[in-house]
Scaffold this motif. Sequence first.
Motif, short mmCIF file in Angstrom:
data_model
loop_
_atom_site.label_atom_id
_atom_site.label_comp_id
_atom_site.label_asym_id
_atom_site.label_seq_id
_atom_site.Cartn_x
_atom_site.Cartn_y
_atom_site.Cartn_z
N PRO A 107 79.65 5.89 45.02
CA PRO A 107 79.60 7.34 45.30
C PRO A 107 78.31 7.98 44.77
O PRO A 107 77.65 7.44 43.89
CB PRO A 107 80.81 7.89 44.53
CG PRO A 107 81.02 6.91 43.42
CD PRO A 107 80.59 5.57 43.95
N ALA A 108 77.99 9.13 45.34
CA ALA A 108 76.96 9.98 44.74
C ALA A 108 77.50 10.40 43.38
O ALA A 108 78.71 10.36 43.14
CB ALA A 108 76.72 11.20 45.63
N PRO A 109 76.64 10.83 42.45
CA PRO A 109 77.13 11.23 41.12
C PRO A 109 78.23 12.30 41.23
O PRO A 109 78.04 13.34 41.85
CB PRO A 109 75.89 11.79 40.43
CG PRO A 109 74.74 11.14 41.12
CD PRO A 109 75.17 10.95 42.55
N ASN A 110 79.40 11.98 40.69
CA ASN A 110 80.58 12.86 40.72
C ASN A 110 81.06 13.16 42.14
O ASN A 110 81.67 14.20 42.38
CB ASN A 110 80.32 14.15 39.94
CG ASN A 110 80.08 13.86 38.48
OD1 ASN A 110 80.87 13.17 37.85
ND2 ASN A 110 78.96 14.35 37.96
N GLY A 111 80.76 12.26 43.07
CA GLY A 111 81.16 12.45 44.47
C GLY A 111 81.99 11.29 44.97
O GLY A 111 82.72 10.66 44.20
N GLU A 112 81.90 11.03 46.27
CA GLU A 112 82.67 10.00 46.93
C GLU A 112 81.76 8.96 47.58
O GLU A 112 80.67 9.28 48.02
CB GLU A 112 83.52 10.58 48.07
CG GLU A 112 84.64 11.47 47.68
CD GLU A 112 85.39 11.97 48.90
OE1 GLU A 112 86.56 11.58 49.08
OE2 GLU A 112 84.80 12.75 49.69
N SER A 113 82.29 7.75 47.73
CA SER A 113 81.62 6.73 48.52
C SER A 113 82.21 6.77 49.93
O SER A 113 83.25 7.42 50.17
CB SER A 113 81.86 5.35 47.91
OG SER A 113 83.22 4.97 48.09
N LEU A 114 81.60 6.06 50.86
CA LEU A 114 82.17 5.97 52.20
C LEU A 114 83.53 5.28 52.17
O LEU A 114 84.42 5.64 52.94
CB LEU A 114 81.23 5.22 53.13
CG LEU A 114 79.97 5.96 53.54
CD1 LEU A 114 79.11 5.09 54.45
CD2 LEU A 114 80.29 7.28 54.23
N MET A 115 83.72 4.31 51.29
CA MET A 115 85.02 3.65 51.17
C MET A 115 86.10 4.64 50.74
O MET A 115 87.23 4.57 51.21
CB MET A 115 84.96 2.48 50.18
CG MET A 115 84.25 1.27 50.73
SD MET A 115 85.02 0.57 52.20
CE MET A 115 86.57 0.00 51.54
N ASP A 116 85.74 5.58 49.85
CA ASP A 116 86.69 6.61 49.43
C ASP A 116 87.12 7.45 50.62
O ASP A 116 88.31 7.72 50.82
CB ASP A 116 86.07 7.53 48.37
CG ASP A 116 85.73 6.84 47.07
OD1 ASP A 116 86.41 5.86 46.71
OD2 ASP A 116 84.77 7.30 46.40
N VAL A 117 86.15 7.88 51.42
CA VAL A 117 86.44 8.72 52.58
C VAL A 117 87.23 7.92 53.61
O VAL A 117 88.21 8.41 54.18
CB VAL A 117 85.16 9.32 53.19
CG1 VAL A 117 85.50 10.23 54.37
CG2 VAL A 117 84.36 10.09 52.14
N LYS A 118 86.81 6.70 53.85
CA LYS A 118 87.52 5.84 54.81
C LYS A 118 88.98 5.70 54.42
O LYS A 118 89.87 5.78 55.28
CB LYS A 118 86.85 4.47 54.89
CG LYS A 118 87.53 3.53 55.86
CD LYS A 118 86.85 2.16 55.89
CE LYS A 118 87.62 1.23 56.81
NZ LYS A 118 87.05 -0.10 56.85
N SER A 119 89.24 5.52 53.15
CA SER A 119 90.61 5.36 52.67
C SER A 119 91.45 6.60 52.97
O SER A 119 92.59 6.49 53.45
CB SER A 119 90.59 5.07 51.17
OG SER A 119 91.89 4.99 50.67
N ARG A 120 90.89 7.78 52.72
CA ARG A 120 91.69 8.99 52.97
C ARG A 120 91.88 9.28 54.45
O ARG A 120 92.93 9.78 54.86
CB ARG A 120 91.18 10.18 52.18
CG ARG A 120 89.83 10.72 52.49
CD ARG A 120 89.56 11.95 51.59
NE ARG A 120 88.17 12.26 51.44
CZ ARG A 120 87.47 12.99 52.30
NH1 ARG A 120 88.03 13.48 53.38
NH2 ARG A 120 86.18 13.23 52.07
N ILE A 121 90.88 8.94 55.29
CA ILE A 121 91.09 9.20 56.72
C ILE A 121 92.01 8.15 57.35
O ILE A 121 92.74 8.47 58.28
CB ILE A 121 89.79 9.39 57.51
CG1 ILE A 121 88.92 8.17 57.47
CG2 ILE A 121 89.05 10.63 57.06
CD1 ILE A 121 87.72 8.26 58.39
N GLN A 122 92.01 6.94 56.82
CA GLN A 122 92.98 5.95 57.30
C GLN A 122 94.40 6.40 56.93
O GLN A 122 95.33 6.24 57.73
CB GLN A 122 92.69 4.57 56.72
CG GLN A 122 91.52 3.89 57.40
CD GLN A 122 91.21 2.53 56.80
OE1 GLN A 122 91.33 2.31 55.60
NE2 GLN A 122 90.80 1.61 57.65
N SER A 123 94.55 6.96 55.76
CA SER A 123 95.85 7.49 55.33
C SER A 123 96.29 8.61 56.28
O SER A 123 97.45 8.66 56.72
CB SER A 123 95.74 8.00 53.90
OG SER A 123 96.87 8.75 53.55
#
Length: 186
Positions: A107-123
């Motif tokens: 992730p960016a500092p104190n942010g999200e990675s693409l894997m983080d976003v992918k996980s929430r949109i898959q959910s």
Amino acid sequence: MDIYLVRHTTPNVDAGKTLYGQTDLELIDSFQEEAKEVQHKIGEATLNTTYYSPLIRCKQLAKYLRSDLYVPDERLKEIHYGDWEMKQFTELKNEISEWSKVFDHKPAPNGESLMDVKSRIQSFWLDCIEYKEGNNIAIVTHGVVMRLLLANFLEMPLKNIFRFQFDFGKVIHLTMNESGAIRIHI
């Protein structure tokens, strides 16, 4: 079943120079004209459900579209760039250059990675999108979210998602069959 992925209309920020992510921005004055064009691309039929990111730039467009039901969902928010939100790309030139080599999992500092976003949109997809014959739905969201959804459907590596470029107000028409298979209509 028809699904419309819709990118929000133009936010009131210099988008070509600013990393704005989840910052809740107003839309520019031409919103009405842009929203009419989005509705035209979707067509005359009333949508059964419109899911949307709760950020103003998506909420306002979602509520403009003809739909029986409007459902905000936090999981549809743009990637969070953490400490880099609302900074100019020129300020972050070195950091972004390094981050772009690992942004899929770091992730960016104190942010999200693409894997983080992918996980929430898959959910979101698993919880909300279910085949119903004749249904028309819209998902009003952000550029990174749309790229990740398409990459998932195409089984494409995350590092390649920025090969997709979308204008504000972009509408991508998908169809889903009974087995859940997705077709992308370009």
